[in-house]
Design a protein around this motif. Structure first.
Motif, PDB file in Angstrom:
ATOM      1  N   GLY A  36      -1.671 -12.234  -2.885  1.00 17.19           N
ATOM      2  CA  GLY A  36      -2.952 -11.775  -3.407  1.00 17.19           C
ATOM      3  C   GLY A  36      -4.062 -12.652  -2.875  1.00 17.19           C
ATOM      4  O   GLY A  36      -3.828 -13.778  -2.461  1.00 17.19           O
ATOM      5  N   GLU A  37      -5.259 -12.117  -2.893  1.00 18.54           N
ATOM      6  CA  GLU A  37      -6.389 -12.886  -2.409  1.00 18.54           C
ATOM      7  C   GLU A  37      -6.765 -13.944  -3.437  1.00 18.54           C
ATOM      8  O   GLU A  37      -6.271 -13.930  -4.562  1.00 18.54           O
ATOM      9  CB  GLU A  37      -7.581 -11.958  -2.183  1.00 18.54           C
ATOM     10  CG  GLU A  37      -7.342 -10.973  -1.080  1.00 18.54           C
ATOM     11  CD  GLU A  37      -8.638 -10.324  -0.655  1.00 18.54           C
ATOM     12  OE1 GLU A  37      -9.185 -10.746   0.361  1.00 18.54           O
ATOM     13  OE2 GLU A  37      -9.113  -9.419  -1.358  1.00 18.54           O
ATOM     14  N   ALA A  40      -7.028 -13.348  -7.350  1.00 20.72           N
ATOM     15  CA  ALA A  40      -6.192 -12.204  -7.739  1.00 20.72           C
ATOM     16  C   ALA A  40      -5.404 -12.501  -9.007  1.00 20.72           C
ATOM     17  O   ALA A  40      -4.890 -11.589  -9.643  1.00 20.72           O
ATOM     18  CB  ALA A  40      -5.242 -11.842  -6.607  1.00 20.72           C
ATOM     19  N   HIS A 196      -0.870 -16.165   1.466  1.00 24.40           N
ATOM     20  CA  HIS A 196      -1.446 -14.918   1.954  1.00 24.40           C
ATOM     21  C   HIS A 196      -1.300 -14.797   3.460  1.00 24.40           C
ATOM     22  O   HIS A 196      -1.984 -14.020   4.092  1.00 24.40           O
ATOM     23  CB  HIS A 196      -2.893 -14.720   1.479  1.00 24.40           C
ATOM     24  CG  HIS A 196      -3.768 -15.907   1.693  1.00 24.40           C
ATOM     25  ND1 HIS A 196      -4.387 -16.552   0.663  1.00 24.40           N
ATOM     26  CD2 HIS A 196      -4.071 -16.577   2.795  1.00 24.40           C
ATOM     27  CE1 HIS A 196      -5.065 -17.565   1.140  1.00 24.40           C
ATOM     28  NE2 HIS A 196      -4.886 -17.608   2.420  1.00 24.40           N
ATOM     29  N   ILE A 210       2.525  -7.840  -5.317  1.00 25.56           N
ATOM     30  CA  ILE A 210       1.136  -7.949  -4.876  1.00 25.56           C
ATOM     31  C   ILE A 210       0.210  -7.877  -6.079  1.00 25.56           C
ATOM     32  O   ILE A 210       0.321  -6.973  -6.921  1.00 25.56           O
ATOM     33  CB  ILE A 210       0.774  -6.819  -3.875  1.00 25.56           C
ATOM     34  CG1 ILE A 210       1.691  -6.898  -2.673  1.00 25.56           C
ATOM     35  CG2 ILE A 210      -0.665  -6.941  -3.410  1.00 25.56           C
ATOM     36  CD1 ILE A 210       2.806  -5.911  -2.682  1.00 25.56           C
ATOM     37  N   HIS A 212      -3.826  -7.859  -7.433  1.00 30.83           N
ATOM     38  CA  HIS A 212      -5.198  -7.624  -6.998  1.00 30.83           C
ATOM     39  C   HIS A 212      -6.077  -7.592  -8.248  1.00 30.83           C
ATOM     40  O   HIS A 212      -5.812  -6.807  -9.163  1.00 30.83           O
ATOM     41  CB  HIS A 212      -5.281  -6.303  -6.233  1.00 30.83           C
ATOM     42  CG  HIS A 212      -6.658  -6.011  -5.708  1.00 30.83           C
ATOM     43  ND1 HIS A 212      -7.296  -6.831  -4.810  1.00 30.83           N
ATOM     44  CD2 HIS A 212      -7.519  -5.000  -5.974  1.00 30.83           C
ATOM     45  CE1 HIS A 212      -8.493  -6.338  -4.533  1.00 30.83           C
ATOM     46  NE2 HIS A 212      -8.659  -5.231  -5.232  1.00 30.83           N
ATOM     47  N   LEU A 213      -7.080  -8.439  -8.296  1.00 29.65           N
ATOM     48  CA  LEU A 213      -8.008  -8.514  -9.419  1.00 29.65           C
ATOM     49  C   LEU A 213      -7.288  -8.600 -10.769  1.00 29.65           C
ATOM     50  O   LEU A 213      -7.627  -7.907 -11.718  1.00 29.65           O
ATOM     51  CB  LEU A 213      -8.966  -7.313  -9.417  1.00 29.65           C
ATOM     52  CG  LEU A 213      -9.854  -7.182  -8.177  1.00 29.65           C
ATOM     53  CD1 LEU A 213     -10.664  -5.902  -8.238  1.00 29.65           C
ATOM     54  CD2 LEU A 213     -10.784  -8.396  -8.039  1.00 29.65           C
ATOM     55  N   VAL A 217      -0.301  -4.742  -8.317  1.00 26.99           N
ATOM     56  CA  VAL A 217      -0.493  -3.506  -7.555  1.00 26.99           C
ATOM     57  C   VAL A 217       0.869  -2.881  -7.276  1.00 26.99           C
ATOM     58  O   VAL A 217       1.028  -1.672  -7.284  1.00 26.99           O
ATOM     59  CB  VAL A 217      -1.208  -3.799  -6.216  1.00 26.99           C
ATOM     60  CG1 VAL A 217      -1.428  -2.518  -5.436  1.00 26.99           C
ATOM     61  CG2 VAL A 217      -2.521  -4.511  -6.476  1.00 26.99           C
ATOM     62  N   MET A 234      -3.034  -5.690  -0.838  1.00 26.35           N
ATOM     63  CA  MET A 234      -3.600  -6.940  -1.316  1.00 26.35           C
ATOM     64  C   MET A 234      -5.119  -6.882  -1.410  1.00 26.35           C
ATOM     65  O   MET A 234      -5.726  -7.378  -2.353  1.00 26.35           O
ATOM     66  CB  MET A 234      -3.160  -8.028  -0.345  1.00 26.35           C
ATOM     67  CG  MET A 234      -3.728  -9.360  -0.547  1.00 26.35           C
ATOM     68  SD  MET A 234      -2.655 -10.487   0.361  1.00 26.35           S
ATOM     69  CE  MET A 234      -3.777 -11.217   1.437  1.00 26.35           C
ATOM     70  N   VAL A 235      -5.732  -6.276  -0.404  1.00 24.36           N
ATOM     71  CA  VAL A 235      -7.190  -6.236  -0.365  1.00 24.36           C
ATOM     72  C   VAL A 235      -7.719  -5.028  -1.121  1.00 24.36           C
ATOM     73  O   VAL A 235      -8.873  -4.982  -1.521  1.00 24.36           O
ATOM     74  CB  VAL A 235      -7.667  -6.225   1.105  1.00 24.36           C
ATOM     75  CG1 VAL A 235      -9.174  -6.243   1.202  1.00 24.36           C
ATOM     76  CG2 VAL A 235      -7.081  -7.414   1.842  1.00 24.36           C
ATOM     77  N   GLY A 236      -6.857  -4.053  -1.339  1.00 31.06           N
ATOM     78  CA  GLY A 236      -7.288  -2.866  -2.066  1.00 31.06           C
ATOM     79  C   GLY A 236      -7.935  -1.845  -1.157  1.00 31.06           C
ATOM     80  O   GLY A 236      -8.499  -0.867  -1.597  1.00 31.06           O
ATOM     81  N   ASP A 430      -9.109 -16.252   2.344  1.00 26.80           N
ATOM     82  CA  ASP A 430      -8.291 -15.055   2.138  1.00 26.80           C
ATOM     83  C   ASP A 430      -8.568 -13.983   3.196  1.00 26.80           C
ATOM     84  O   ASP A 430      -9.481 -14.107   4.006  1.00 26.80           O
ATOM     85  CB  ASP A 430      -8.453 -14.509   0.719  1.00 26.80           C
ATOM     86  CG  ASP A 430      -9.878 -14.098   0.440  1.00 26.80           C
ATOM     87  OD1 ASP A 430     -10.483 -13.466   1.314  1.00 26.80           O
ATOM     88  OD2 ASP A 430     -10.386 -14.410  -0.650  1.00 26.80           O
TER      89      ASP A 430
END
Lengths: 509, 289
Positions: A36-37, A40, A196, A210, A212-213, A217, A234-236, A430
């Motif tokens: 995850g970034e 995350a 990452h 993964i 995300h926020l 995910v 990961m980035v969406g 990231d």
């Protein structure tokens, strides 16, 4: 069965939900990656697992039994071991003393022999060789990391959390770490790997979860996925690894270095008669294992450390010039040590954005700073470069690593330089921010700037550079055009094997 | 000749004893990461307490004990101000020195002027017993620092308190212990100066020894035996200074008085350029979790 299972863990910090009903299970004998970034929720989740943060909701099961982990001590008793990204070691103590410190045994007197013997036993079992009586300050970063892992294993951990373990390692050290991780898995330990870097994740993991926020995910097996899919999860959004390069407008020679020599802080000569040329409108990538003179080369050119030899910038001899004189020739520098050289952590973002231009007429009224104009500039850069912050008056230390680097990139590229030095520009940054920084560097090149890119990441070097030079023991051992570059050839040159590298040229056809 | 060398060495050891206690006290605090710039003030408080209690109870040991207690409390106060309120340690040290000098001068003039200790410490083979204790403490400090858990913890807390806290050990507790023990040792050094070497209190009698102790610890690279070496350098200077003054020759006594201090500065310049302070020395610690 899961050794440890986190169920619907929620952790709320003022203003953000760091973890939102996160459920994930970790089994013995496999590497489970949390991907995850920054932001995350990986670190928060691990802090909950290690008893450093109290969850606002959810339960933890250890061996199927509901368990409350309220302190690191409980976590350790449950078999959890943690290797933090920033090592928890005392540099002036020996390895064995550091282990003793972490044990906090009841006895008043310490028994170094017994502890050292056990350290040796564990280190041999898992291939984590280190001298128990060495002072930690004398160890390499990779060896220090081994000490951290040994500390956890000494306390009989069954699940080892490795928080971005490869961020500080050389490629060789990463290989060694992976060997150790495989040994751990073979002994039926569970490993949580946080990273990452997608290639590494694909290589070492069995399962990848993964985030995300703050939300999960998805969880996938490494064998059922690929780097591209992981990146977009990961980035969406869809991620492109390719940086769009405009048409090259190659100009005259902007930087010429002739027979340069320089020493590092310990007095060892690390740049040994180096020659290189970079033209306007090209990205010259310098690949190499850390510590082969990259640092002193760039510092020497921009006037930050002593050197001998000739440095011509735009045809002018700048060998004896001060950093200010060199910057005034249209040189920009994204330095290797972001927090030490790139920004002043405690200063507001707005000040950092004008750190090397504040004396310019644009920002002054007589001898005073014109804060309105500084604010205007800061606001413009924050918006244009997408620096995520609620207020330009916040200190840079309040930003994530990626956003700190964006501050540096914004400040340096806004000068519209003729010559740019970008040293490890995306280290610890990231994927989203990496992509952005790559695009910015490429845009500078398209606009006719000469770019010197120093990186240990071959992916970065290959995707950005027009020409690549490999630095080895203080000289450029080999140079090649973008079209001739491949991992094998670069890897061999980085290891100092010029002849073998030459043989790969024909093979490519 | 041999006789005069022996008598010189004997004098040197005797004169060094008070400073050795003070320096060990400073060492304990500095290893744990606290700069004790206020040692001078704690020492002078020990000097007065020692004389007064010795005089009234007619026992030098009880006087020394009282000095340890009082200076130890001042050490704890120093610790509390530093650890709870995170006051700048250098500034606080200066304040302690001013308070120590002012308090002892005022109390002395008001109540104890000209008071004689009346008795002193016993001696063994020509040296006062506290001298042996001081040397024993050097060895004890070495054992504690390198052979015991508390020493590993103390050295760690002076380098990186975050690591110590992360393994569940209280940073504050360790530093309070260091402050109390350090203050007590400094206090005993003061009492031994006023009741062991001399027999009464005089204003500002510590004469900068609290600062010299800081220098000795730095000179000794924060090790017990190194600190002993630093103390002896000053002791040589002090003994020489007395000899030159007593000799009555042409040597100007002002220069004789300067000698121990100049020698200390020169020794620091010569041997301590690469001394590495504990990384967290003087840095306020804020618990993060």
């Amino acid at each position: 069965m899961n050794f440890i299972e986190l169920k619907e863990i929620t952790k709320i910090y003022p203003g953000t939900v760091a973890c939102d009903k996160v459920s994930v299970g970790f089994r013995r004998g496999e590497v489970h990656t949390l991907l995850g970034e920054n932001g995350a929720g990986k670190s928060t989740l691990m802090n909950v697992l290690y008893g450093l943060a109290k969850p606002d909701g959810g339960t933890i099961f250890v061996n199927g039994k509901e368990t409350e982990i309220d302190s690191p001590k409980t976590a350790i008793a449950c078999g959890v071991g943690m290797v933090h990204q920033h090592f928890m070691l005392i540099p002036t103590l020996t390895v064995v003393e550091n282990v003793i410190l972490s044990l906090d045994e009841k006895k008043a007197f310490i028994d170094k022999k017994r502890v050292a013997a056990r350290i040796l036993e564990i280190s041999q079992k898992y291939g984590l060789l280190v001298d128990p009586y060495a002072k930690v300050s004398s160890l390499t970063v990779g060896q220090q990391q081994r000490v951290e892992i040994l500390k956890a294993l000494y306390k009989n951990c069954d699940l080892l959390v490795l928080d971005e373990p490869t961020a500080v390692l050389t490629p060789q050290e990463i290989r060694e770490l992976f060997v150790a991780i495989r040994n751990l898995i073979a002994e039926d330990k569970a490993v949580i790997f946080i990273s990452h870097k997608l290639n590494e994740v694909m290589e070492i993991s069995k399962v990848i979860t993964i985030l995300h926020l703050g939300k999960v995910v998805g969880s996938v097996n490494a064998c059922d996925t690929n780097a591209r899919e992981l990146a977009s999860m990961m980035v969406g959004k869809e991620v492109s690894f390719e940086v769009a390069r405009g048409e090259q407008k190659l100009g005259g020679t902007m930087l010429e270095v002739k027979d340069m020599h320089a020493k590092d802080s310990k007095g060892v000569e690390t740049v040994r008669g180096l020659n290189m040329q970079v033209r306007a409108g090209e990205i010259y990538g310098i690949a190499g294992v850390d510590g082969n003179g990259q640092s002193e080369l760039i510092r020497g050119i921009v006037g930050l450390c002593k050197k001998t030899g000739t440095v011509l910038i735009g045809g002018e001899d700048m060998s004896k010039s001060t950093p200010r004189q060199i910057l005034d020739k249209g040189v920009a520098h994204i330095p290797e040590d972001r927090q030490g050289m790139g920004v002043v952590m405690k200063m507001p973002i707005r000040n950092n954005l004008v750190l090397d231009t504040f004396y310019d007429e644009k920002f002054t009224k007589g001898v005073f700073l014109d804060w309105k104009k500084v604010d205007g500039q800061a606001g413009y850069l924050i918006e244009h470069y997408g620096i995520k912050t609620p207020d330009a008056g916040n200190p840079v230390s309040s930003l994530s690593g990626g956003n700190q680097q964006k501050v540096v990139v914004a400040r340096e590229l806004d000068k519209q330089p003729r010559l740019l030095f970008a040293v490890h520009p995306t280290r610890g940054v990231d994927i989203g921010a990496t992509q952005f920084i790559h695009e910015q560097i490429m845009a500078a090149r398209d606009a006719g700037c000469a770019v010197v890119l120093v990186s240990t990441e071959l992916d970065e070097i290959i995707s950005l550079s027009d020409r690549i030079g490999v630095i080895y023991e203080g000289v450029i051992l080999g140079e090649m055009d973008r079209k001739d570059a491949n991992y094998e050839r670069l890897g061999l040159l980085m290891a100092g094997k010029r002849d073998e590298a030459a043989q790969t040229v024909g093979k490519e056809g | 000749m041999a006789d005069s060398i022996i008598s010189f060495l004997a004098a040197m050891i005797r004169y060094s004893t008070p400073l050795l206690f003070v320096a060990l006290g400073v060492l304990v605090m500095e290893v744990s990461g606290i700069v004790n710039m206020g040692a001078e003030g704690m020492m002078i408080i020990g000097c007065l307490t020692g004389v007064v209690v010795t005089h009234h109870l007619n026992n030098a040991w009880l006087g020394g004990l009282a000095a340890m207690l009082v200076a130890g409390l001042f050490g704890l106060l120093f610790g509390a101000l530093v650890l709870e309120f995170r006051i700048n340690q250098t500034v606080l040290g200066v304040a302690f020195n001013l308070v120590g000098a002012g308090l002892t001068t005022t109390l002395n003039r008001a109540f104890f002027d000209g008071m004689n200790a009346g008795t002193t410490y016993g001696s063994f083979l020509g040296f006062p017993i506290p001298t042996y204790i001081a040397i024993g403490l050097v060895i004890l400090a070495w054992v504690a620092m390198y052979k015991m858990k508390i020493g590993v913890q103390m050295r760690s807390v002076g380098e990186n308190p975050v690591v110590v806290e992360s393994v569940g050990i209280s940073v504050k507790k360790l530093r309070y212990i260091a402050c109390a023990a350090g203050g007590a040792l400094v206090g005993f050094g003061g009492a031994f100066l006023s009741t062991g070497i001399l027999s009464q209190f005089t204003e500002n009698m510590t004469d900068g020894r609290g600062f010299i102790a800081l220098a000795a610890v730095t000179f000794g690279k924060y090790t017990p035996f190194g600190t002993l070496g630093g103390v002896l350098v000053f002791g040589i200077g002090e003994t020489l200074s007395y000899r030159l003054q007593a000799g009555g020759g042409a040597f100007p006594y002002e220069f004789a008085l300067m000698l121990p201090y100049i020698l200390t500065v020169l020794a620091l310049c010569a041997f301590s350029r690469n001394a590495k302070d504990p990384a967290a020395l003087g840095v306020p610690y804020v618990k993060s979790h």
